[in-house]
Motif scaffolding. Structure first.
Motif, PDB file in Angstrom:
ATOM      1  N   VAL A 112      17.011   3.617 -20.509  1.00  0.00           N
ATOM      2  CA  VAL A 112      17.939   4.143 -19.619  1.00  0.00           C
ATOM      3  C   VAL A 112      17.528   4.969 -18.383  1.00  0.00           C
ATOM      4  O   VAL A 112      17.567   4.754 -17.006  1.00  0.00           O
ATOM      5  CB  VAL A 112      19.097   5.203 -20.050  1.00  0.00           C
ATOM      6  CG1 VAL A 112      19.933   5.858 -19.405  1.00  0.00           C
ATOM      7  CG2 VAL A 112      19.652   4.257 -21.079  1.00  0.00           C
ATOM      8  N   ARG A 113      16.357   5.733 -18.530  1.00  0.00           N
ATOM      9  CA  ARG A 113      15.826   6.738 -17.311  1.00  0.00           C
ATOM     10  C   ARG A 113      14.938   6.071 -16.639  1.00  0.00           C
ATOM     11  O   ARG A 113      14.921   6.555 -15.351  1.00  0.00           O
ATOM     12  CB  ARG A 113      15.234   7.920 -18.438  1.00  0.00           C
ATOM     13  CG  ARG A 113      14.976   9.172 -17.547  1.00  0.00           C
ATOM     14  CD  ARG A 113      14.375  10.132 -18.360  1.00  0.00           C
ATOM     15  NE  ARG A 113      15.089  10.541 -19.448  1.00  0.00           N
ATOM     16  CZ  ARG A 113      16.340  11.591 -19.398  1.00  0.00           C
ATOM     17  NH1 ARG A 113      16.296  12.102 -18.246  1.00  0.00           N
ATOM     18  NH2 ARG A 113      16.947  11.605 -20.382  1.00  0.00           N
ATOM     19  N   ASP A 114      14.070   4.944 -17.198  1.00  0.00           N
ATOM     20  CA  ASP A 114      12.937   4.689 -16.434  1.00  0.00           C
ATOM     21  C   ASP A 114      13.362   3.514 -15.564  1.00  0.00           C
ATOM     22  O   ASP A 114      13.819   2.352 -15.915  1.00  0.00           O
ATOM     23  CB  ASP A 114      11.754   4.226 -17.380  1.00  0.00           C
ATOM     24  CG  ASP A 114      10.538   3.844 -16.792  1.00  0.00           C
ATOM     25  OD1 ASP A 114      10.564   3.825 -15.109  1.00  0.00           O
ATOM     26  OD2 ASP A 114       9.452   3.685 -17.281  1.00  0.00           O
ATOM     27  N   TYR A 115      13.557   3.811 -14.305  1.00  0.00           N
ATOM     28  CA  TYR A 115      13.939   2.612 -13.362  1.00  0.00           C
ATOM     29  C   TYR A 115      13.399   1.400 -13.268  1.00  0.00           C
ATOM     30  O   TYR A 115      13.447   0.535 -12.702  1.00  0.00           O
ATOM     31  CB  TYR A 115      14.325   3.328 -11.974  1.00  0.00           C
ATOM     32  CG  TYR A 115      12.961   3.748 -11.119  1.00  0.00           C
ATOM     33  CD1 TYR A 115      12.436   2.928 -10.338  1.00  0.00           C
ATOM     34  CD2 TYR A 115      12.516   5.015 -11.204  1.00  0.00           C
ATOM     35  CE1 TYR A 115      11.077   3.297  -9.744  1.00  0.00           C
ATOM     36  CE2 TYR A 115      11.303   5.399 -10.474  1.00  0.00           C
ATOM     37  CZ  TYR A 115      10.800   4.489  -9.963  1.00  0.00           C
ATOM     38  OH  TYR A 115       9.561   4.938  -9.086  1.00  0.00           O
ATOM     39  N   GLU A 116      11.933   1.585 -13.537  1.00  0.00           N
ATOM     40  CA  GLU A 116      11.082   0.325 -13.669  1.00  0.00           C
ATOM     41  C   GLU A 116      11.372  -0.687 -14.513  1.00  0.00           C
ATOM     42  O   GLU A 116      11.133  -1.933 -14.603  1.00  0.00           O
ATOM     43  CB  GLU A 116       9.532   0.883 -13.927  1.00  0.00           C
ATOM     44  CG  GLU A 116       8.912   1.723 -12.499  1.00  0.00           C
ATOM     45  CD  GLU A 116       7.468   1.906 -12.787  1.00  0.00           C
ATOM     46  OE1 GLU A 116       7.163   1.851 -14.110  1.00  0.00           O
ATOM     47  OE2 GLU A 116       6.807   2.470 -11.777  1.00  0.00           O
ATOM     48  N   ARG A 117      12.080  -0.120 -15.724  1.00  0.00           N
ATOM     49  CA  ARG A 117      12.430  -1.166 -16.779  1.00  0.00           C
ATOM     50  C   ARG A 117      13.829  -1.743 -16.389  1.00  0.00           C
ATOM     51  O   ARG A 117      14.701  -1.454 -15.931  1.00  0.00           O
ATOM     52  CB  ARG A 117      12.729  -0.488 -17.769  1.00  0.00           C
ATOM     53  CG  ARG A 117      11.496   0.296 -18.590  1.00  0.00           C
ATOM     54  CD  ARG A 117      11.860   0.944 -19.949  1.00  0.00           C
ATOM     55  NE  ARG A 117      10.587   1.693 -20.411  1.00  0.00           N
ATOM     56  CZ  ARG A 117       9.771   1.015 -21.188  1.00  0.00           C
ATOM     57  NH1 ARG A 117       9.720  -0.057 -21.812  1.00  0.00           N
ATOM     58  NH2 ARG A 117       8.643   1.854 -21.783  1.00  0.00           N
ATOM     59  N   SER A 118      13.623  -3.230 -16.940  1.00  0.00           N
ATOM     60  CA  SER A 118      14.737  -4.191 -16.474  1.00  0.00           C
ATOM     61  C   SER A 118      15.884  -3.984 -17.583  1.00  0.00           C
ATOM     62  O   SER A 118      15.285  -3.713 -18.861  1.00  0.00           O
ATOM     63  CB  SER A 118      14.207  -5.514 -16.438  1.00  0.00           C
ATOM     64  OG  SER A 118      15.330  -6.392 -16.271  1.00  0.00           O
ATOM     65  N   LEU A 119      16.964  -4.278 -17.263  1.00  0.00           N
ATOM     66  CA  LEU A 119      18.186  -4.126 -18.572  1.00  0.00           C
ATOM     67  C   LEU A 119      18.271  -5.470 -19.058  1.00  0.00           C
ATOM     68  O   LEU A 119      19.353  -5.589 -19.702  1.00  0.00           O
ATOM     69  CB  LEU A 119      19.187  -3.463 -17.917  1.00  0.00           C
ATOM     70  CG  LEU A 119      19.164  -2.038 -17.725  1.00  0.00           C
ATOM     71  CD1 LEU A 119      20.471  -1.401 -16.928  1.00  0.00           C
ATOM     72  CD2 LEU A 119      18.724  -1.097 -18.729  1.00  0.00           C
ATOM     73  N   THR A 120      17.667  -6.760 -18.554  1.00  0.00           N
ATOM     74  CA  THR A 120      18.102  -7.829 -18.991  1.00  0.00           C
ATOM     75  C   THR A 120      17.029  -8.696 -19.931  1.00  0.00           C
ATOM     76  O   THR A 120      17.515  -9.662 -20.496  1.00  0.00           O
ATOM     77  CB  THR A 120      18.068  -8.923 -17.778  1.00  0.00           C
ATOM     78  OG1 THR A 120      16.739  -8.898 -16.987  1.00  0.00           O
ATOM     79  CG2 THR A 120      19.027  -8.496 -16.462  1.00  0.00           C
ATOM     80  N   PRO A 121      16.067  -8.219 -20.468  1.00  0.00           N
ATOM     81  CA  PRO A 121      15.229  -8.530 -21.428  1.00  0.00           C
ATOM     82  C   PRO A 121      16.144  -8.527 -22.836  1.00  0.00           C
ATOM     83  O   PRO A 121      17.004  -7.710 -23.008  1.00  0.00           O
ATOM     84  CB  PRO A 121      13.977  -7.691 -21.680  1.00  0.00           C
ATOM     85  CG  PRO A 121      13.831  -7.175 -20.289  1.00  0.00           C
ATOM     86  CD  PRO A 121      15.233  -6.877 -19.869  1.00  0.00           C
TER      87      PRO A 121
END
Length: 362
Positions: A112-121
Motif C-alpha cells: 500500500v505504502r510503496d508507490y513503486e509497487r504495482s497493484l496488478t500482479p
C-alpha cells in the motif's frame, strides 16, 4: 526579442526532457516475480529477473537476499545484483506457506505504502519455499512468474475460482470490514506446479489450507460468476453426466431468533457436455428437467456439508458473507447482536438451469 525568448524556452524544454537521467535497458534488470520466505530469524526475498545481454539475448535468473526487515533485504540484494532493478513489471507475488503463517502485515503495508509497487500482479501462497518454485525452469514461458500468472488467470474457468486474484483485490479483502483474505494455494508436483486449494487467512496470518475438492464448493458459495465443470455420477462404470456452468450468488441478511440469518441463493446456468446415463442420445424437455433436479439435489447436499464444516470446524467465514451483515447493520450494532458466524443461520437454495443439451436437443 520575442523570437529569442521562444528559442530559449524551446531549447530548455529539449534539454530538460527526452532521455535525460534515463537508463538504457541493457543496464537494467526487469523483475518478473517476487517470492517471500523465512529462514530462522531472517526474512528471505527472492526475485526472478531478466537480464538483457544484447543481440536480442535474454537471460533469466533468481537472486535471494536475507534481512531482519523487508527492506533490509533490498540492502543485501543491491550489494550483489549486477544491474539496476526495475520492479514495475512484476507478474506475481508468491508467498511461502511458512512465511504466511507468521503473518504478512509488513508485506501488505509495503504494497500500500510503496508507490513503486504495482497493484496488478497476482498473489499466491505456495507449499514449501517460494524461492524453489521461482527457480524452476518453465517449459513454455521465459520465466516461472509468467507461467504462474497464466495458470492463476486460467483457473477462473474451473472450480468456480475467482477472477479477482490481483494484489488490489487481496488488499480489499484485508482492509474491508467483514472480509478476510482467501488466496489461491499452489504446490509443486514432480516437474509441474498446480493450484491445489485455497489459503485462508485470519487477519494477516494463514490459518488453514482448504483442499481443492472442498474448494470447489467454497468457491461456489463465495464467488459470483464463477465457472466450472460438474459431474453427476452413478455406481455403474461409464454412466455419468458432465455439465459446464456459470454461477450466480445472491445473499440476503436478516436478524431472526436473536441470530444473524443469511439466505444464500446459488443459480447455475449451463449446458450438458456429456451424457451416458440416458439410453436416448437426444433429450426432451422432461429429460433435461430430471437432469437439472438431480444436479440441484447433489449440489445442495454437498454445499450444506461444507457450510456445516465451515461453522463447526473452520469456525471462520470462508464464504465472504459477513460483509453483508456489516453493510446492513453496521459495526456498532453488530456488537450488540449475536453476530457470530458459527451461530448464524444459513439457509441455502440451489437452482440449476440447462440452456442446452448440445446439438442433439429435440
Amino acid at each position: 526579442m520575442k523570437r529569442i525568448k521562444i528559442f530559449i524556452l524551446l531549447s530548455a524544454l529539449l534539454f530538460m526532457g527526452g532521455c535525460y537521467d534515463r537508463v538504457p535497458i541493457e543496464k537494467l534488470t526487469l523483475t518478473a516475480g517476487s517470492g517471500y520466505d523465512v529462514d530462522n530469524d531472517f526474512y528471505v526475498n527472492s526475485i526472478e529477473y531478466l537480464l538483457f545481454r544484447g543481440n536480442k539475448t535474454i537471460q533469466k535468473n533468481v537472486i535471494s537476499s536475507l534481512g531482519n526487515t523487508l527492506y533490509g533485504n533490498r540492502n543485501d540484494r543491491h550489494l550483489r545484483i549486477p544491474k539496476k532493478t526495475l520492479i514495475s513489471n512484476v507478474r506475481i507475488y508468491l508467498i511461502g506457506e511458512q512465511r504466511a503463517r507468521i503473518g504478512i502485515k509488513d508485506l501488505l503495508d509495503s504494497y500500500v505504502r510503496d508507490y513503486e509497487r504495482s497493484l496488478t500482479p497476482v498473489v499466491a501462497i505456495c507449499k514449501g519455499k517460494a524461492e524453489d518454485i521461482l527457480r524452476l525452469t518453465p517449459k513454455s514461458n521465459i520465466t516461472s512468474s509468467e507461467a504462474l500468472e497464466g495458470m492463476i488467470e486460467t483457473s477462473a474457468d474451473a472450480y468456480f475460482f475467482n477472477k479477482k486474484n490481483q494484489l488490489k483485490d487481496i488488499l480489499y479483502m484485508y482492509y474491508q470490514e467483514g472480509r478476510r483474505m482467501i488466496i489461491p494455494y499452489i504446490e509443486q508436483e514432480k516437474d509441474i506446479v498446480k493450484i491445489s486449494g485455497l489459503a485462508v487467512f485470519d487477519k494477516d496470518m494463514l490459518i488453514r489450507i482448504i483442499p481443492i475438492n472442498e474448494a470447489l464448493y467454497v468457491n461456489l458459495l463465495r464467488n459470483h460468476k464463477g465457472k466450472s465443470y460438474l459431474s453427476n455420477m452413478t455406481p455403474i462404470k461409464n454412466q455419468y453426466i458432465d455439465i459446464y456452468g456459470t454461477s450466480r450468488r445472491k445473499v440476503k441478511v436478516s436478524y431472526v431468533d436473536n441470530k444473524i440469518k443469511y439466505d444464500i441463493r446459488v443459480n447455475i446456468k449451463g449446458e450438458i457436455k456429456l451424457d451416458t446415463q440416458h439410453t436416448e442420445v437426444a433429450l426432451d424437455k422432461k429429460d433435461i428437467e430430471e437432469v437439472e433436479k438431480s444436479f440441484e439435489q447433489e449440489l445442495e447436499k454437498n454445499l450444506k456439508a461444507i457450510i456445516k464444516k465451515a461453522q463447526e470446524e473452520y469456525k471462520i467465514d470462508v464464504f465472504d458473507i459477513e460483509k453483508f451483515s456489516y453493510a446492513k447493520f453496521g459495526r456498532n450494532k453488530l456488537k450488540t447482536l449475536n453476530s457470530s458466524f458459527e451461530e448464524a443461520i444459513i439457509d441455502l437454495k440451489v437452482k440449476v438451469k440447462l440452456n442446452s443439451a448440445g446439438r442433439l436437443l429435440k
